[in-house]
Write a protein that holds these residues in place. Structure first.
Motif, PDB file in Angstrom:
ATOM      1  N   GLN A 234       0.829  -1.209   0.000  1.00  0.00           N
ATOM      2  CA  GLN A 234       0.000   0.000   0.000  1.00  0.00           C
ATOM      3  C   GLN A 234       0.865   1.262   0.000  1.00  0.00           C
ATOM      4  O   GLN A 234       0.531   2.258  -0.653  1.00  0.00           O
ATOM      5  N   ALA A 235       1.994   1.192   0.695  1.00  0.00           N
ATOM      6  CA  ALA A 235       2.871   2.360   0.769  1.00  0.00           C
ATOM      7  C   ALA A 235       3.513   2.666  -0.578  1.00  0.00           C
ATOM      8  O   ALA A 235       3.507   3.806  -1.058  1.00  0.00           O
ATOM      9  N   LEU A 236       4.069   1.648  -1.219  1.00  0.00           N
ATOM     10  CA  LEU A 236       4.756   1.874  -2.490  1.00  0.00           C
ATOM     11  C   LEU A 236       3.765   2.243  -3.594  1.00  0.00           C
ATOM     12  O   LEU A 236       4.111   2.979  -4.518  1.00  0.00           O
ATOM     13  N   LEU A 237       2.548   1.754  -3.492  1.00  0.00           N
ATOM     14  CA  LEU A 237       1.537   2.154  -4.476  1.00  0.00           C
ATOM     15  C   LEU A 237       1.286   3.658  -4.374  1.00  0.00           C
ATOM     16  O   LEU A 237       1.203   4.359  -5.386  1.00  0.00           O
ATOM     17  N   GLN A 238       1.193   4.159  -3.144  1.00  0.00           N
ATOM     18  CA  GLN A 238       1.022   5.610  -2.979  1.00  0.00           C
ATOM     19  C   GLN A 238       2.217   6.354  -3.562  1.00  0.00           C
ATOM     20  O   GLN A 238       2.058   7.385  -4.217  1.00  0.00           O
ATOM     21  N   GLY A 239       3.422   5.808  -3.341  1.00  0.00           N
ATOM     22  CA  GLY A 239       4.615   6.442  -3.873  1.00  0.00           C
ATOM     23  C   GLY A 239       4.621   6.483  -5.391  1.00  0.00           C
ATOM     24  O   GLY A 239       5.026   7.483  -6.003  1.00  0.00           O
ATOM     25  N   ILE A 240       4.173   5.402  -6.024  1.00  0.00           N
ATOM     26  CA  ILE A 240       4.120   5.345  -7.486  1.00  0.00           C
ATOM     27  C   ILE A 240       3.158   6.396  -8.025  1.00  0.00           C
ATOM     28  O   ILE A 240       3.480   7.140  -8.963  1.00  0.00           O
ATOM     29  N   VAL A 241       1.976   6.465  -7.442  1.00  0.00           N
ATOM     30  CA  VAL A 241       0.976   7.431  -7.906  1.00  0.00           C
ATOM     31  C   VAL A 241       1.482   8.860  -7.715  1.00  0.00           C
ATOM     32  O   VAL A 241       1.340   9.714  -8.605  1.00  0.00           O
ATOM     33  N   ASN A 242       2.109   9.129  -6.578  1.00  0.00           N
ATOM     34  CA  ASN A 242       2.623  10.483  -6.325  1.00  0.00           C
ATOM     35  C   ASN A 242       3.720  10.870  -7.313  1.00  0.00           C
ATOM     36  O   ASN A 242       3.754  11.999  -7.811  1.00  0.00           O
ATOM     37  N   CYS A 243       4.648   9.936  -7.585  1.00  0.00           N
ATOM     38  CA  CYS A 243       5.729  10.326  -8.489  1.00  0.00           C
ATOM     39  C   CYS A 243       5.239  10.422  -9.931  1.00  0.00           C
ATOM     40  O   CYS A 243       5.769  11.209 -10.715  1.00  0.00           O
ATOM     41  N   GLN A 244       4.200   9.660 -10.289  1.00  0.00           N
ATOM     42  CA  GLN A 244       3.601   9.827 -11.613  1.00  0.00           C
ATOM     43  C   GLN A 244       3.048  11.243 -11.776  1.00  0.00           C
ATOM     44  O   GLN A 244       3.130  11.829 -12.851  1.00  0.00           O
ATOM     45  N   LYS A 245       2.515  11.777 -10.719  1.00  0.00           N
ATOM     46  CA  LYS A 245       1.910  13.114 -10.757  1.00  0.00           C
ATOM     47  C   LYS A 245       2.942  14.238 -10.681  1.00  0.00           C
ATOM     48  O   LYS A 245       2.761  15.292 -11.302  1.00  0.00           O
ATOM     49  N   HIS A 246       4.016  14.011  -9.920  1.00  0.00           N
ATOM     50  CA  HIS A 246       4.869  15.138  -9.556  1.00  0.00           C
ATOM     51  C   HIS A 246       6.314  15.082 -10.047  1.00  0.00           C
ATOM     52  O   HIS A 246       6.968  16.130 -10.116  1.00  0.00           O
ATOM     53  N   PHE A 247       6.849  13.896 -10.355  1.00  0.00           N
ATOM     54  CA  PHE A 247       8.270  13.832 -10.692  1.00  0.00           C
ATOM     55  C   PHE A 247       8.548  14.385 -12.078  1.00  0.00           C
ATOM     56  O   PHE A 247       7.909  14.001 -13.054  1.00  0.00           O
ATOM     57  N   GLU A 248       9.523  15.285 -12.153  1.00  0.00           N
ATOM     58  CA  GLU A 248       9.952  15.847 -13.431  1.00  0.00           C
ATOM     59  C   GLU A 248      11.394  15.425 -13.690  1.00  0.00           C
ATOM     60  O   GLU A 248      12.304  15.825 -12.967  1.00  0.00           O
ATOM     61  N   ALA A 249      11.584  14.614 -14.707  1.00  0.00           N
ATOM     62  CA  ALA A 249      12.923  14.128 -15.031  1.00  0.00           C
ATOM     63  C   ALA A 249      13.757  15.218 -15.675  1.00  0.00           C
ATOM     64  O   ALA A 249      13.240  16.039 -16.436  1.00  0.00           O
ATOM     65  N   ASN A 250      15.045  15.230 -15.375  1.00  0.00           N
ATOM     66  CA  ASN A 250      16.005  16.089 -16.078  1.00  0.00           C
ATOM     67  C   ASN A 250      16.607  15.291 -17.237  1.00  0.00           C
ATOM     68  O   ASN A 250      16.681  14.062 -17.189  1.00  0.00           O
ATOM     69  N   GLU A 251      17.049  16.007 -18.246  1.00  0.00           N
ATOM     70  CA  GLU A 251      17.626  15.336 -19.405  1.00  0.00           C
ATOM     71  C   GLU A 251      18.857  14.510 -19.040  1.00  0.00           C
ATOM     72  O   GLU A 251      19.167  13.507 -19.674  1.00  0.00           O
ATOM     73  N   SER A 252      19.558  14.917 -17.991  1.00  0.00           N
ATOM     74  CA  SER A 252      20.807  14.252 -17.608  1.00  0.00           C
ATOM     75  C   SER A 252      20.619  13.171 -16.547  1.00  0.00           C
ATOM     76  O   SER A 252      21.594  12.540 -16.116  1.00  0.00           O
ATOM     77  N   ASP A 253      19.396  12.924 -16.105  1.00  0.00           N
ATOM     78  CA  ASP A 253      19.151  11.941 -15.047  1.00  0.00           C
ATOM     79  C   ASP A 253      19.593  10.543 -15.454  1.00  0.00           C
ATOM     80  O   ASP A 253      19.509  10.158 -16.632  1.00  0.00           O
ATOM     81  N   VAL A 254      20.025   9.772 -14.452  1.00  0.00           N
ATOM     82  CA  VAL A 254      20.294   8.346 -14.636  1.00  0.00           C
ATOM     83  C   VAL A 254      19.356   7.605 -13.684  1.00  0.00           C
ATOM     84  O   VAL A 254      19.425   7.784 -12.463  1.00  0.00           O
ATOM     85  N   ILE A 255      18.468   6.797 -14.244  1.00  0.00           N
ATOM     86  CA  ILE A 255      17.501   6.041 -13.465  1.00  0.00           C
ATOM     87  C   ILE A 255      17.953   4.586 -13.396  1.00  0.00           C
ATOM     88  O   ILE A 255      18.083   3.924 -14.432  1.00  0.00           O
ATOM     89  N   LEU A 256      18.203   4.101 -12.202  1.00  0.00           N
ATOM     90  CA  LEU A 256      18.556   2.698 -12.000  1.00  0.00           C
ATOM     91  C   LEU A 256      17.286   1.946 -11.638  1.00  0.00           C
ATOM     92  O   LEU A 256      16.669   2.213 -10.611  1.00  0.00           O
ATOM     93  N   SER A 257      16.895   1.002 -12.493  1.00  0.00           N
ATOM     94  CA  SER A 257      15.660   0.260 -12.270  1.00  0.00           C
ATOM     95  C   SER A 257      15.954  -1.225 -12.095  1.00  0.00           C
ATOM     96  O   SER A 257      16.760  -1.804 -12.837  1.00  0.00           O
ATOM     97  N   THR A 258      15.302  -1.828 -11.124  1.00  0.00           N
ATOM     98  CA  THR A 258      15.452  -3.259 -10.863  1.00  0.00           C
ATOM     99  C   THR A 258      14.159  -3.811 -10.295  1.00  0.00           C
ATOM    100  O   THR A 258      13.312  -3.059  -9.807  1.00  0.00           O
ATOM    101  N   LEU A 259      14.008  -5.125 -10.332  1.00  0.00           N
ATOM    102  CA  LEU A 259      13.036  -5.784  -9.479  1.00  0.00           C
ATOM    103  C   LEU A 259      13.671  -5.916  -8.101  1.00  0.00           C
ATOM    104  O   LEU A 259      14.909  -5.968  -7.985  1.00  0.00           O
TER     105      LEU A 259
END
Length: 324
Positions: A47-72
């Motif tokens: 429930q906590a991470l779901l809230q985090g996902i929804v919030n960052c979908q709404k508010h996170f603005e990526a920079n052109e130079s960002d590096v996103i590390l994604s994993t399971l």
């Protein structure tokens, strides 16, 4: 609110009424890490991470130079955080000096996107030095639109399904002994193969990043934990070239690999004692064995075959294969 012994990402301390309303409309299942997990747009989350996902979908603005590390979850995230932090900041923090990784857990040096957004929708990443390094477990299709539209780079790492499962299993038994006590491993394997675990389903979400890396190789770099373990220096150089900070000297590579090795990181006091701030998870929970093929110590041959069969069915025709 749940017991204070429950890690923040498994609790409900910061849940908003909006999230509670959303949760009431979603399919839910009992997991082996939490009492309840929820299926949100094809992915199972706390429930906590779901809230985090929804919030960052709404508010996170990526920079052109960002590096996103994604994993399971449990796919080498801690190690990769250390490697990429040392790589990106090697001019600011020379490996031979008093490096931050010697006194700070990697999880405290690299922000966890949906984790930070769970605590507050007003997260401010603007103070991070450029290029910003940010980690996530979010499936590709749920990433904020700004990440997909920008020129930021995504480094995706996956691990063989049997080792991923076993790492999750032991992580759960350490973090939530009461939840896992009455949860047989046979039931957990069945749930894993059905995709019903935090961050799952494994195969569907790995394939998202696999196909995206083939369609857009300048945007997504797909690596495996196994190759990273077998030829760490080769893979680190590949990552460095991908994110635009290639090495000038060969010794830089070996120094970073040595600093960030499992043996080095797991022996440090900061990674052996205490709990991480805010999230409340014991530091040593992130350092178990890190071996390739370590599943053999936990899974019977019959349970391993169950996962192997599911892997063959799910990955057939994709071109993606695992060596163990």
């Amino acid at each position: 609110m749940e017991s204070s012994s429950v890690p923040v990402y498994y609790g409900d301390e910061y849940l908003t009424q909006e999230t509670r309303d959303l949760l009431s409309s979603l399919p839910s299942e009992k997991g082996w890490l939490v009492s309840q997990m929820y299926q949100f747009e094809g992915s199972w989350q706390t429930q906590a991470l779901l809230q985090g996902i929804v919030n960052c979908q709404k508010h996170f603005e990526a920079n052109e130079s960002d590096v996103i590390l994604s994993t399971l979850p449990k796919s080498g995230t801690t190690w990769l955080k250390a490697l990429l932090f040392a790589l990106i900041n090697r001019h600011k923090f020379p490996v031979s000096g008093n490096h931050p990784l010697l006194v700070t857990n990697p999880h405290s040096l690299v922000p966890f996107l949906e984790g930070d957004y769970y605590v507050s929708p007003d997260v401010n990443f603007s103070e991070l030095p450029s290029p910003r390094l940010i980690q996530t477990h979010i499936p590709y299709h749920l990433l904020p639109v700004s990440v997909k539209r920008s020129s930021c780079k995504i480094v995706y790492c996956c691990r063989s399904p049997k080792d991923t499962f076993v790492s999750l299993w032991h992580f759960g038994r350490k973090l939530a002994p009461e939840e896992t006590a009455g949860y047989p491993i046979e039931t957990a394997v069945e749930a894993f193969c059905q995709g019903k675990f935090i961050g799952g389903p494994f195969w569907d979400l790995v394939l998202e990043y696999w196909y995206e890396s083939r369609k857009n190789p300048d945007k997504v770099l797909f690596i495996t934990y196994e190759e990273l373990k077998k030829q760490t220096e080769v893979e680190i150089k590949r990552i460095a070239e991908f994110i635009g900070c290639g090495f000038a000297a060969e010794e830089e590579v070996s120094e970073i690999v040595k600093l960030c090795s499992f043996e080095s990181l797991s022996s440090l006091e900061v990674n052996r004692q205490g709990k991480l701030p805010i999230i409340g998870i014991e530091s040593n929970a992130f350092f178990r064995k890190g071996e390739i093929g370590g599943w053999r110590d936990t899974l019977s041959e019959s349970l391993a075959e169950v996962i192997d069969k599911t892997t063959e069915e799910k990955l057939g025709g994709s071109g993606l294969k695992f060596s163990c």
